[in-house]
Design a protein around this motif. Structure first.
Motif, PDB file in Angstrom:
ATOM      1  N   TYR A  91      65.144  62.666  27.825  1.00 10.72           N
ATOM      2  CA  TYR A  91      66.478  63.033  28.332  1.00 10.72           C
ATOM      3  C   TYR A  91      67.536  62.909  27.226  1.00 10.72           C
ATOM      4  CZ  TYR A  91      70.926  62.177  30.733  1.00 10.72           C
ATOM      5  OH  TYR A  91      72.233  62.187  31.114  1.00 10.72           O
ATOM      6  N   ARG A  92      67.495  61.806  26.465  1.00 13.02           N
ATOM      7  CA  ARG A  92      68.483  61.618  25.396  1.00 13.02           C
ATOM      8  C   ARG A  92      68.332  62.690  24.314  1.00 13.02           C
ATOM      9  NH1 ARG A  92      67.849  55.965  26.623  1.00 13.02           N
ATOM     10  NH2 ARG A  92      66.061  55.767  25.216  1.00 13.02           N
ATOM     11  N   LEU A  93      67.087  63.092  24.039  1.00 14.07           N
ATOM     12  CA  LEU A  93      66.851  64.142  23.054  1.00 14.07           C
ATOM     13  C   LEU A  93      67.407  65.472  23.564  1.00 14.07           C
ATOM     14  CD1 LEU A  93      65.641  64.664  20.288  1.00 14.07           C
ATOM     15  CD2 LEU A  93      63.441  65.124  21.385  1.00 14.07           C
ATOM     16  N   GLN A  94      67.242  65.726  24.851  1.00 17.72           N
ATOM     17  CA  GLN A  94      67.810  66.941  25.439  1.00 17.72           C
ATOM     18  C   GLN A  94      69.328  66.948  25.311  1.00 17.72           C
ATOM     19  OE1 GLN A  94      66.071  66.487  29.358  1.00 17.72           O
ATOM     20  NE2 GLN A  94      64.725  68.270  29.051  1.00 17.72           N
ATOM     21  N   LEU A  95      69.946  65.817  25.603  1.00 19.11           N
ATOM     22  CA  LEU A  95      71.402  65.732  25.484  1.00 19.11           C
ATOM     23  C   LEU A  95      71.858  66.064  24.070  1.00 19.11           C
ATOM     24  CD1 LEU A  95      72.270  62.492  27.528  1.00 19.11           C
ATOM     25  CD2 LEU A  95      72.769  64.850  28.160  1.00 19.11           C
ATOM     26  N   ASP A  96      71.145  65.527  23.090  1.00 14.84           N
ATOM     27  CA  ASP A  96      71.524  65.750  21.694  1.00 14.84           C
ATOM     28  C   ASP A  96      71.402  67.220  21.302  1.00 14.84           C
ATOM     29  OD1 ASP A  96      72.028  63.067  21.375  1.00 14.84           O
ATOM     30  OD2 ASP A  96      70.056  62.606  20.509  1.00 14.84           O
ATOM     31  N   ARG A  97      70.500  67.949  21.939  1.00 13.97           N
ATOM     32  CA  ARG A  97      70.220  69.324  21.531  1.00 13.97           C
ATOM     33  C   ARG A  97      70.974  70.376  22.338  1.00 13.97           C
ATOM     34  NH1 ARG A  97      63.686  68.867  20.164  1.00 13.97           N
ATOM     35  NH2 ARG A  97      63.998  67.519  18.327  1.00 13.97           N
ATOM     36  N   ILE A  98      71.751  69.927  23.298  1.00 19.13           N
ATOM     37  CA  ILE A  98      72.581  70.881  24.048  1.00 19.13           C
ATOM     38  C   ILE A  98      73.775  71.252  23.171  1.00 19.13           C
ATOM     39  CG2 ILE A  98      74.047  71.221  26.061  1.00 19.13           C
ATOM     40  CD1 ILE A  98      72.215  69.336  27.589  1.00 19.13           C
ATOM     41  N   THR A  99      73.988  72.522  22.943  1.00 15.64           N
ATOM     42  CA  THR A  99      75.037  72.998  22.047  1.00 15.64           C
ATOM     43  C   THR A  99      76.224  73.541  22.847  1.00 15.64           C
ATOM     44  OG1 THR A  99      74.152  75.239  21.957  1.00 15.64           O
ATOM     45  CG2 THR A  99      73.263  73.618  20.370  1.00 15.64           C
ATOM     46  N   ASP A 100      77.288  73.874  22.118  1.00 15.42           N
ATOM     47  CA  ASP A 100      78.451  74.491  22.761  1.00 15.42           C
ATOM     48  C   ASP A 100      78.079  75.823  23.399  1.00 15.42           C
ATOM     49  OD1 ASP A 100      79.999  72.369  21.976  1.00 15.42           O
ATOM     50  OD2 ASP A 100      80.796  73.366  20.186  1.00 15.42           O
ATOM     51  N   GLU A 132      54.650  68.659  21.629  1.00 13.95           N
ATOM     52  CA  GLU A 132      54.290  67.655  20.623  1.00 13.95           C
ATOM     53  C   GLU A 132      55.271  66.480  20.642  1.00 13.95           C
ATOM     54  OE1 GLU A 132      54.593  70.857  20.104  1.00 13.95           O
ATOM     55  OE2 GLU A 132      52.497  71.472  19.780  1.00 13.95           O
ATOM     56  N   GLU A 133      56.556  66.809  20.785  1.00 13.43           N
ATOM     57  CA  GLU A 133      57.578  65.751  20.816  1.00 13.43           C
ATOM     58  C   GLU A 133      57.432  64.890  22.071  1.00 13.43           C
ATOM     59  OE1 GLU A 133      61.375  67.567  18.402  1.00 13.43           O
ATOM     60  OE2 GLU A 133      60.892  68.423  20.376  1.00 13.43           O
ATOM     61  N   MET A 134      57.071  65.526  23.182  1.00  8.20           N
ATOM     62  CA  MET A 134      56.871  64.763  24.412  1.00  8.20           C
ATOM     63  C   MET A 134      55.726  63.772  24.256  1.00  8.20           C
ATOM     64  SD  MET A 134      57.426  67.446  27.546  1.00  8.20           S
ATOM     65  CE  MET A 134      58.979  68.319  27.773  1.00  8.20           C
ATOM     66  N   VAL A 135      54.627  64.259  23.608  1.00  7.99           N
ATOM     67  CA  VAL A 135      53.491  63.364  23.370  1.00  7.99           C
ATOM     68  C   VAL A 135      53.908  62.227  22.451  1.00  7.99           C
ATOM     69  CG1 VAL A 135      51.192  63.192  22.335  1.00  7.99           C
ATOM     70  CG2 VAL A 135      51.772  65.160  23.775  1.00  7.99           C
ATOM     71  N   GLU A 136      54.678  62.589  21.414  1.00  6.47           N
ATOM     72  CA  GLU A 136      55.127  61.575  20.462  1.00  6.47           C
ATOM     73  C   GLU A 136      56.026  60.548  21.134  1.00  6.47           C
ATOM     74  OE1 GLU A 136      57.645  61.368  16.281  1.00  6.47           O
ATOM     75  OE2 GLU A 136      56.748  63.270  16.906  1.00  6.47           O
ATOM     76  N   LEU A 137      56.811  61.022  22.091  1.00  8.98           N
ATOM     77  CA  LEU A 137      57.712  60.121  22.825  1.00  8.98           C
ATOM     78  C   LEU A 137      57.001  59.459  23.999  1.00  8.98           C
ATOM     79  CD1 LEU A 137      60.953  62.318  22.907  1.00  8.98           C
ATOM     80  CD2 LEU A 137      60.523  60.326  21.470  1.00  8.98           C
ATOM     81  N   GLU A 138      55.686  59.678  24.108  1.00  7.83           N
ATOM     82  CA  GLU A 138      54.858  59.070  25.151  1.00  7.83           C
ATOM     83  C   GLU A 138      55.365  59.420  26.550  1.00  7.83           C
ATOM     84  OE1 GLU A 138      55.007  54.970  24.144  1.00  7.83           O
ATOM     85  OE2 GLU A 138      53.476  55.142  22.581  1.00  7.83           O
ATOM     86  N   ASN A 139      55.931  60.640  26.670  1.00  6.34           N
ATOM     87  CA  ASN A 139      56.453  61.121  27.959  1.00  6.34           C
ATOM     88  C   ASN A 139      57.463  60.159  28.588  1.00  6.34           C
ATOM     89  OD1 ASN A 139      55.149  63.673  28.231  1.00  6.34           O
ATOM     90  ND2 ASN A 139      53.220  62.565  28.583  1.00  6.34           N
ATOM     91  N   ASP A 140      58.143  59.405  27.732  1.00 10.09           N
ATOM     92  CA  ASP A 140      59.200  58.502  28.210  1.00 10.09           C
ATOM     93  C   ASP A 140      60.385  59.360  28.674  1.00 10.09           C
ATOM     94  OD1 ASP A 140      61.590  56.857  28.243  1.00 10.09           O
ATOM     95  OD2 ASP A 140      60.400  55.304  27.254  1.00 10.09           O
ATOM     96  N   ILE A 141      60.658  59.339  29.986  1.00  5.38           N
ATOM     97  CA  ILE A 141      61.669  60.231  30.570  1.00  5.38           C
ATOM     98  C   ILE A 141      63.043  60.021  29.942  1.00  5.38           C
ATOM     99  CG2 ILE A 141      62.887  60.820  32.698  1.00  5.38           C
ATOM    100  CD1 ILE A 141      60.335  60.173  34.217  1.00  5.38           C
ATOM    101  N   MET A 142      63.439  58.759  29.739  1.00  2.87           N
ATOM    102  CA  MET A 142      64.766  58.481  29.200  1.00  2.87           C
ATOM    103  C   MET A 142      64.893  58.960  27.753  1.00  2.87           C
ATOM    104  SD  MET A 142      66.564  57.445  31.597  1.00  2.87           S
ATOM    105  CE  MET A 142      68.009  57.180  30.556  1.00  2.87           C
ATOM    106  N   LYS A 143      63.838  58.763  26.951  1.00  7.49           N
ATOM    107  CA  LYS A 143      63.889  59.222  25.559  1.00  7.49           C
ATOM    108  C   LYS A 143      63.952  60.746  25.497  1.00  7.49           C
ATOM    109  CE  LYS A 143      61.497  55.227  23.537  1.00  7.49           C
ATOM    110  NZ  LYS A 143      60.285  54.748  22.831  1.00  7.49           N
ATOM    111  N   ARG A 161      63.841  72.058  29.616  1.00  7.42           N
ATOM    112  CA  ARG A 161      62.508  71.635  29.177  1.00  7.42           C
ATOM    113  C   ARG A 161      62.143  72.240  27.821  1.00  7.42           C
ATOM    114  NH1 ARG A 161      61.103  71.087  34.761  1.00  7.42           N
ATOM    115  NH2 ARG A 161      60.849  73.343  35.045  1.00  7.42           N
ATOM    116  N   THR A 162      62.676  73.434  27.536  1.00 10.38           N
ATOM    117  CA  THR A 162      62.341  74.085  26.268  1.00 10.38           C
ATOM    118  C   THR A 162      63.011  73.419  25.067  1.00 10.38           C
ATOM    119  OG1 THR A 162      64.192  75.663  26.404  1.00 10.38           O
ATOM    120  CG2 THR A 162      62.102  76.294  27.464  1.00 10.38           C
ATOM    121  N   LEU A 163      63.963  72.521  25.334  1.00  7.53           N
ATOM    122  CA  LEU A 163      64.654  71.849  24.231  1.00  7.53           C
ATOM    123  C   LEU A 163      63.780  70.799  23.560  1.00  7.53           C
ATOM    124  CD1 LEU A 163      68.225  71.324  25.779  1.00  7.53           C
ATOM    125  CD2 LEU A 163      67.475  73.131  24.205  1.00  7.53           C
TER     126      LEU A 163
END
Length: 689
Positions: A148-157, A135-146, A129-131
């Motif tokens: 989720y995709r942002l979380q995937l992109d921000r997961i690092t090695d 503000e980004e959640m509000v901007e994404l209108e709390n769209d779960i899939m969007k 959730r911290t990823l």
């Protein structure tokens, strides 16, 4: 009696009737009350006892035998761990996967980065959730899939490094859970040990959805020999689910996914055993189960001689390695061979070897890979010329260098073979003789340089391809394998390309197409469909015995070529001279007792930008009563190869093996099926692209 007295009796009777009805209704209401209130639970249990649970156990697939009744593909019993999801949550799946990991060993090597990211998000929800900021959640209108995709992109090695080895094993199990369908068992691990199965069975109460299935897997008696053509068995691909469901399959079923296993799926598939249980309200079994026994799939008898196949594979591998060691190849080395009965279409052996492959094995190249075949196709060119009256038996042409545009074209270097007829043209592999036929197809008269008729380029190419197609060149052979290549069609080009086409330097063909082509010449003009399966049989109930024949496949004549017997016999004589003539290009085999005939070819190609040759030898033996047809291709050789003709060497060793084994074996268990051959033809004579 007066009317007045009659009326006094009516109310009494009505009252009696109403009273009776009242009593009946009271009794009915009382009975309903007893059923619902007093006996309701008992009847509910009876209703629940009528719930039927049907379990289906897979039946083993049919066995495959070679042409002499040797088992080549069998089944062996294995135990599988399965998981049946009932719309279970990720958390519950993880819990079961962790518990199951205590009892079985799994291989996590197939886990992808995406699998790891999904697992990290599920198991570390707070960190995930911290990823994404508020503000980004509000901007994404709390769209779960969007989100989720942002979380995937921000997961690092660094995040993924947190996953332990034990977690990787749990992830591997859960990944298999997720691949299944609701209410359908998914195989988590096939081939668990008896110790693993015992531990799982002991703890089933703590593993909801998990079960042990008696399963079977394919056993290849001859190891890797011919294994590419047997094909694979696996779970139904998602894009094929609907197709198989309509045929009565379950989502978790294993099916043939390629080659013979796939081509004969309907035959090899067994009938499942069905066990029906009646459960009470506490999910306990009531009474004895009703069982319908399963049945193993039907068996296949193949055309292949596995003893011969083993030897041919060894020969090809040895020779390719020898050529490579002597630096004969420009790049990696490879070679391909087909041995076929020219009268029945039985594929007796086919093999490919490629040093660029990890195991070296590349048998599928026989039907998947196509090459320019050079002079080996000249038999088709001569017969096309005969049929079109552009040549005839005994016709003489002057073999000399000719000039087409800026290109000088000849037979051997810039030399002339002089005046030659069709037999000498085949024996000495004249290019110019074939050019004369091709120019006639193009309505081009070289002596007077008249070529107006070749303005219609399509006609020249299409006419020649029409005749070539009749031999199986440029069309599917019809072999009972999936994904067969038809080679490369170069389309319609200039006159010079048509000349190149006539000597096998334009379109490309597969080794299997070449075997069908030379078989058509060997048997007198009948194009026979190659086959890998000879018979379908009932499952045997006695070990080492074949079951009763259900279906025996007869030779399938695809078409009779549009050439007379006289013309075909003339080309057969030319092929004989290639081996037995004084100037034949394969006269090194003239001393063989099996008396082969055939046609060699050397096609000029480019490999890594360098000039190279493909060596080809096609033919049959004996030349007067053929028992076997063959096609050998060795591509990508240095022009100055110091090993002679590699294709001839491989063909010689393979034919020696074939006839030695035939002598040692004695009369074949299978007689020639072509005795009354020649009258039946397929009305759709020639396939065209």
């Amino acid at each position: 009696m007066s009317p007045k007295k009659k009326k006094t009796h009516m109310p009494v009777r009505l009252n009696i009737l109403f009273f009776v009805v009242f009593l009946l209704f009271s009794a009915l209401i009382l009975r309903l009350g007893v059923v619902q209130i007093v006996q309701g639970e008992e009847y509910q249990r009876k209703i629940e006892r009528t719930v039927n649970v049907i379990a289906k156990n897979d039946a083993p697939r049919g066995i495959m035998y070679d042409r002499y009744g040797n088992v080549v593909v069998d089944n062996e019993l294995v135990l599988s761990v399965t998981y049946t999801s009932r719309n279970t949550s990720n958390e519950e799946k993880l819990r079961v996967a962790k518990r199951l990991n205590d009892f079985i060993d799994v291989d996590p090597s197939s886990i992808t980065e995406r699998d790891k990211k999904d697992y990290w998000i599920i198991t570390r929800p707070e960190e995930a959730r911290t990823l994404v900021s508020r503000e980004e959640m509000v901007e994404l209108e709390n769209d779960i899939m969007k989100i989720y995709r942002l979380q995937l992109d921000r997961i690092t090695d660094r995040h993924l490094a947190e996953i332990t080895d034990e977690e990787m094993e749990v992830l591997a199990i859960k990944r298999e859970f997720d691949r299944g369908y609701a209410h359908s068992p998914q195989r988590v691990k096939v081939g668990v040990t008896y110790e693993e199965a015992a531990r799982v069975l002991e703890h089933l109460n703590d593993l909801p959805g998990v079960d042990i299935l008696r399963d079977s897997k394919r056993k290849y008696v001859y190891g890797s020999t011919f294994s590419d053509f047997f094909g694979s068995v696996g779970q139904i691909r998602r894009e094929q689910i609907d197709h198989y469901l309509t045929k009565g399959y379950d989502r978790s079923d294993y099916v043939g996914t390629s080659h013979i296993e796939s081509q004969y799926e309907d035959v090899l598939r067994g009938k499942k055993a069905v066990v029906e249980h009646i459960l009470d309200g506490s999910r306990k079994i009531v009474g004895a189960p009703k069982e319908k026994l399963g049945e193993r799939g039907k068996d296949l008898v193949l055309s292949v001689d596995m003893g011969l196949q083993q030897e041919v594979e060894r020969i090809v591998a040895e020779e390719v390695q020898r050529f490579k060691d002597s630096r004969s190849f420009i790049d990696h080395g490879s070679a391909y061979i087909v041995l076929m009965d020219p009268y029945t279409g039985d594929v007796l052996s086919m093999a490919g070897y490629d040093t660029s492959k990890p195991s070296g094995n590349h048998d599928l190249g026989v039907v998947h890979d196509a090459f320019v075949m050079g002079s080996a196709i000249k038999g088709a060119t001569v017969l096309a010329g005969f049929q079109s009256d552009y040549a005839h038996p005994g016709k003489v042409f002057h073999d000399r260098p000719i000039q087409i545009g800026n290109e000088t074209m000849s037979s051997i270097g810039r030399r002339s073979l002089g005046r030659i007829n069709d037999l000498t043209a085949l024996e000495r592999s004249s290019n110019v003789y074939m050019f004369e036929i091709a120019m006639a197809f193009g309505n081009y008269h070289y002596g007077t340089k008249r070529g107006g008729g070749f303005n219609d380029r399509t006609k020249g190419f299409n006419q020649m391809r029409y005749y070539f197609n009749q031999f199986g060149l440029g069309v599917r052979t019809g072999i009972d394998l999936d994904r067969e290549s038809t080679g490369f069609n170069g389309g319609v080009q200039q006159l010079g390309n048509l000349l190149h086409f006539s000597i096998g330097q334009f379109d490309t063909y597969t080794p299997m197409q070449m075997a069908q082509y030379v078989s058509t010449i060997a048997n007198g003009g009948y194009r026979i469909q190659p086959r890998l399966v000879r018979e379908i049989r009932e499952p045997s109930t006695v070990e080492n015995e074949l079951g009763n024949v259900i279906k025996q496949f007869s030779p399938n004549i695809l078409n009779r070529v549009d050439m007379t017997d006289e013309h075909i016999e003339r080309v057969q004589e030319g092929f004989r001279l290639v081996v037995h003539g004084n100037q034949g290009t394969a006269r090194g085999l003239a001393s063989k007792s099996y008396q082969p005939a055939g046609k060699t070819g050397t096609a000029q190609v480019k490999v890594n930008g360098l000039n190279a040759n493909n060596h080809i030898f096609v033919g049959y033996a004996p030349y007067d009563q053929p028992e076997v047809a063959f096609a050998v291709i060795v591509p990508g050789l240095h022009i100055r190869d110091n090993l002679g003709r590699p294709a001839n060497i491989i063909a010689e060793r393979a034919l020696d093996t074939f006839f030695n084994m035939k002598t040692n074996r004695g009369p074949s268990d299978y007689l020639n099926e072509f005795d009354e051959f020649g009258e039946e033809e397929d009305e759709n004579a020639v396939e065209t692209e």
